[in-house]
Design a protein around this motif. Structure first.
Motif: not given
Length: 171
Positions: A59-66, A72-73, A92-93
């Motif tokens: 969950r935390r990794t997904t939040e960071m990737r978001d 990036a956008l 790696i994220i």
């Protein structure tokens, strides 16, 4: 005429330099946004916690990737944003969705960034980029996040940028 040409050339170089400085600062400000984002720093601290469960880590990794995706956008020249944990047990994220080689931790550029102690490090254009075979030349900047400025384990934040942005700024 020669004096006018010299003045014109000097003005052109000054203008190009100012444009590059502003763009460079824009990219560095992205990492400053991350460091000042309490949710990001909390997640960064928590993913280093050995007792964190797999679901919570995901969950935390997904939040960071978001967060990386949103940053990036913000500029079409950003190729990817990657968080490289220097702890071997962590994943790696990255905005790069394909699996990344953990051997990146041993790359020369990682040591250069580590030795800068949290200051941004600009790296030259690489034909295939720094983390994967890119179809376009990329340059990058990296920054050490962790014990000195965030309070967790050490991570390298790498932002890869398409090299053609440099050409457009100096023209």
């Amino acid at each position: 005429i020669i004096d006018l040409m010299n003045k014109s050339s000097q003005d052109l170089v000054t203008t190009a330099s100012e444009k590059l400085d502003m763009k460079q600062q824009f990219y560095v400000d992205l990492s400053n946004q991350l460091i000042s984002d309490s949710t990001f720093t909390k997640n960064l601290f928590q993913i280093s916690n050995a007792g964190i469960g797999k679901d919570e880590l995901r969950r935390r990794t997904t939040e960071m990737r978001d967060v990386f995706d949103r940053l990036a956008l913000s500029d079409q020249s950003i190729r990817d944003i990657t968080l490289l944990p220097l702890q071997n047990s962590l994943e790696i994220i990255s905005t790069e969705r394909e699996a990344l080689n953990p051997d990146l931790r041993n790359a020369n550029w990682v040591q250069t960034i580590r030795s800068a102690n949290g200051k941004p490090v600009w790296m030259p254009i690489e034909e295939k980029g720094y983390i994967r075979d890119s179809p376009k030349p990329l340059f990058a900047y990296g920054r050490l996040l962790g014990k000195n400025n965030v309070g967790s384990e050490d991570f390298i934040l790498l932002v890869q940028i398409e090299a053609n942005v440099l050409q457009t700024l100096v023209n």
